[in-house]
Write an enzyme that holds these catalytic residues in place. Structure first.
Site, short mmCIF file in Angstrom:
data_model
loop_
_atom_site.label_atom_id
_atom_site.label_comp_id
_atom_site.label_asym_id
_atom_site.label_seq_id
_atom_site.Cartn_x
_atom_site.Cartn_y
_atom_site.Cartn_z
N TYR A 434 0.81 -1.22 0.00
CA TYR A 434 0.00 0.00 0.00
C TYR A 434 0.85 1.27 0.00
O TYR A 434 1.93 1.33 0.61
CB TYR A 434 -0.86 0.04 1.27
CG TYR A 434 -2.27 -0.45 1.11
CD1 TYR A 434 -2.92 -0.49 -0.10
CD2 TYR A 434 -2.99 -0.86 2.23
CE1 TYR A 434 -4.23 -0.93 -0.21
CE2 TYR A 434 -4.30 -1.30 2.14
CZ TYR A 434 -4.91 -1.34 0.92
OH TYR A 434 -6.21 -1.77 0.82
N GLU A 435 0.31 2.32 -0.64
CA GLU A 435 0.81 3.70 -0.56
C GLU A 435 2.30 3.82 -0.87
O GLU A 435 3.04 4.52 -0.18
CB GLU A 435 0.52 4.29 0.83
CG GLU A 435 -0.94 4.30 1.21
CD GLU A 435 -1.81 4.99 0.17
OE1 GLU A 435 -1.30 5.85 -0.56
OE2 GLU A 435 -3.00 4.65 0.09
N GLY A 436 2.73 3.15 -1.92
CA GLY A 436 4.14 3.13 -2.27
C GLY A 436 4.78 1.93 -1.60
O GLY A 436 4.84 1.85 -0.37
#
Length: 589
Positions: A434-436
């Site tokens: 997630y998220e990078g």
């Protein structure tokens, strides 16, 4: 599978690592006191344990459905979300001027641990909504704030972030979604976005999509990306909902875990959108949301591992098998076996270290937002920027490892879905992505965040740890020595990463080991602080935690420094020998 919110650990952590006394002096905490914070945590613990935790298994067994362009959610989860909003939890740290509670980020972070542990899949929707609130509050026009924020702060409307596209996953240079100006001053957006968490659902009245797209004359690369508000339903001038906008989910992913959370492919077909801020600044604006999300994802990985630990501990106390190696008695609970105790204590100590780190980062969020001293505020911003990739990546990597240990304690029963613990491993596995991805976080950390001013910022944090080690030497010399040696090794690694600054491939090859080493070391520093705080508090016990609680904090530090912290030496060796990774020709992989 049960969950009991660790409210005493959170109360202690907010005071020791979250700097609650200082935060209560900030302007945005006016009128708030420690007793009220305790009451909020107690009520959040009750809500998470009693009203959300049971829906976790329901959501796993009866995941989000999709047919005829409609996303369906199990009624138990819909009711749980309604209860969440009615109780005011949706706007816990949302700005008070738009109907939120306006509580400090560090208090919200502690509550978010409880939401994520109780039901990770469901917690993702209010988490993303608050992130969208942050972005609009900071970058939106006054009209946009008045139109969208009150309903988002109450949870009546949800928020999403729309970045990735089929040809542009983590590399946002290749975003192709187009935004064409319309005569009414709005824009018509067309394109497709993928992996959009809670991209569609029927639990809220409206969904406010924050979308990255390009104007017709936009510059290439991320410099040409702008951010737009694209509501699911258009909003009339009087605030009522109008017609359906040209955005819809065209499918959901069939995932390893978090089954209750619909991960959508979104299609924008001349959808009406509204430019946020200045054209070409979309990625910068979206980073307001992403920074919050990265902190929250770290909390997610930690929280699922906390619940897995709780259940493994309960199982170890109940499961009878084997002989006690200490006294020879037969048919004992497996918690009596040294290897089971090893796994449990590694989980417990690592969780304490992670909690210390994320609460420190959450406190820095408050100082960066509200500290009236400009110098101190800038210092908080810089430290927060340094910590974010560590807080996102280290607890999520650990989340997989620690949850896996929980399954190991269950043995064969853990590998069977009916026991429930396997769900935690399936759910937590998304958090390092997630998220990078965590590789992106490591590369970010290894760059200017570390090498700027010859490593001044990480060296400052390590120097703070040296001071704690010196104090600890008077009461726990063995732990103090272990900590001091780890800090010295970390200082050497910082110097090595600074030396790699002009060789980006080598720095990248060393970056994962460096992030892990910094997480391990900063976690140990946090536990040293907790040890000293417990030493000082247990004589008076003003909080009523009891002597056993404080003894547990000190045992956490001992176990961690003896059985977790030594990993730093392997990390340091990997950093030193990173060139070995680059020396292998691609054709030999």
């Amino acid at each position: 599978m049960s969950y009991t919110a660790p409210v005493n650990e959170l109360r202690f952590g907010i005071r020791v690592h979250g700097r609650l006394d200082e935060i209560l002096q900030l302007p945005h905490a006016e009128g708030l006191d420690a007793e009220t914070v305790d009451a909020v945590l107690d009520e959040a613990a009750r809500f998470a344990s009693e009203q959300w935790a049971d829906t976790n298994r329901t959501g796993d067994l009866h995941g989000a459905g999709f047919s005829d362009d409609l996303i369906t959610t199990h009624p138990d989860l819909a009711h749980a979300y309604d209860d969440f909003c009615e109780a005011g939890w949706a706007g816990l740290r949302a700005p008070a001027e738009f109907g939120g509670q306006g509580l400090p980020a560090v208090v919200s972070a502690a509550c978010e641990e409880m939401w994520c542990a109780a039901n990770l899949a469901l917690s993702l929707m209010p988490m993303l909504t608050l992130g969208a609130v942050d972005a609009l509050f900071k970058h939106g026009s006054e009209e946009q704030k008045q139109t969208y924020l009150p309903k988002m702060c109450s949870g009546e409307w949800a928020g999403t972030m729309n970045l990735s596209e089929p040809q542009a996953g983590s590399d946002l240079n290749h975003i192709a979604t187009r935004a064409v100006p319309k005569e009414n001053g709005a824009y018509a957006l067309s394109g497709q976005k993928i992996f959009i968490t809670w991209g569609d659902q029927e639990m809220t009245e409206n969904i406010v999509h924050l979308v990255l797209a390009r104007l017709p004359d936009a510059a290439p690369g991320v410099q040409g990306v702008s951010m737009f508000i694209v509501p699911k339903y258009l909003v009339n001038a009087d605030g009522s909902l109008g017609g359906r906008n040209g955005v819809r989910a065209i499918g959901i992913e069939h995932k390893l875990g978090i089954h209750a959370s619909p991960t959508c492919t979104m299609e924008f077909d001349n959808a009406e959108g509204y430019l946020v801020g200045r054209a070409g600044k979309g990625l910068a604006y979206m980073f307001t949301m992403m920074k919050t999300a990265r902190l929250n994802v770290g909390i997610e990985g930690h929280a699922v591992a906390e619940r897995a630990y709780q259940n493994a501990l309960a199982y170890a106390k109940e499961r009878v098998q084997g002989r006690d190696e200490a006294d020879g008695s037969d048919d004992v609970a497996i918690i009596r076996h040294p290897d089971v105790r090893r796994m449990l204590l590694i989980q417990k100590a690592t969780l304490a270290a992670q909690r210390a780190l994320y609460l420190r980062a959450a406190a820095l969020t408050d100082f960066a937002a509200a500290c009236p001293d400009n110098v101190l505020r800038k210092e908080a911003e810089r430290e927060l920027d340094f910590l974010i990739p560590i807080v996102k990546a280290w607890p999520t990597d650990n989340g997989v490892v620690l949850t896996n240990l929980a399954i190991q304690i269950y043995g064969g029963a853990g590998y069977v879905e009916e026991s429930g613990v396997a769900q935690y491993l399936r759910d937590v596995r998304i958090t390092p992505i997630y998220e990078g991805t965590n590789g992106i976080q490591a590369a970010d950390l290894a760059g200017r965040k570390t090498t700027g001013k010859n490593g001044a910022l990480p060296l400052k944090l390590l120097a703070e740890g040296k001071g704690l080690a010196d104090k600890l030497a008077a009461v726990e010399p063995a732990v103090a020595q272990q900590l001091a040696q780890a800090i010295e090794t970390a200082e050497q690694s910082v110097a090595r990463m600074v030396g790699y600054a002009d060789r980006p491939a080598l720095a990248s090859a060393a970056s994962n080991a460096y992030l892990q080493q910094m997480g391990l070391t900063l976690g140990a520093i946090g536990l040293a602080r907790a040890y000293l705080a417990a030493e000082a508090a247990q004589t008076e016990d003003a909080d009523g935690f009891g002597s056993g609680f404080y003894a547990a904090q000190q045992h956490n530090a001992r176990v961690y420094c003896a059985h977790v912290l030594p990993q730093v030496y392997a990390c340091a060796a990997q950093i030193e020998n990173a060139q070995a990774l680059l020396d292998v020709p691609l054709e030999l992989y």
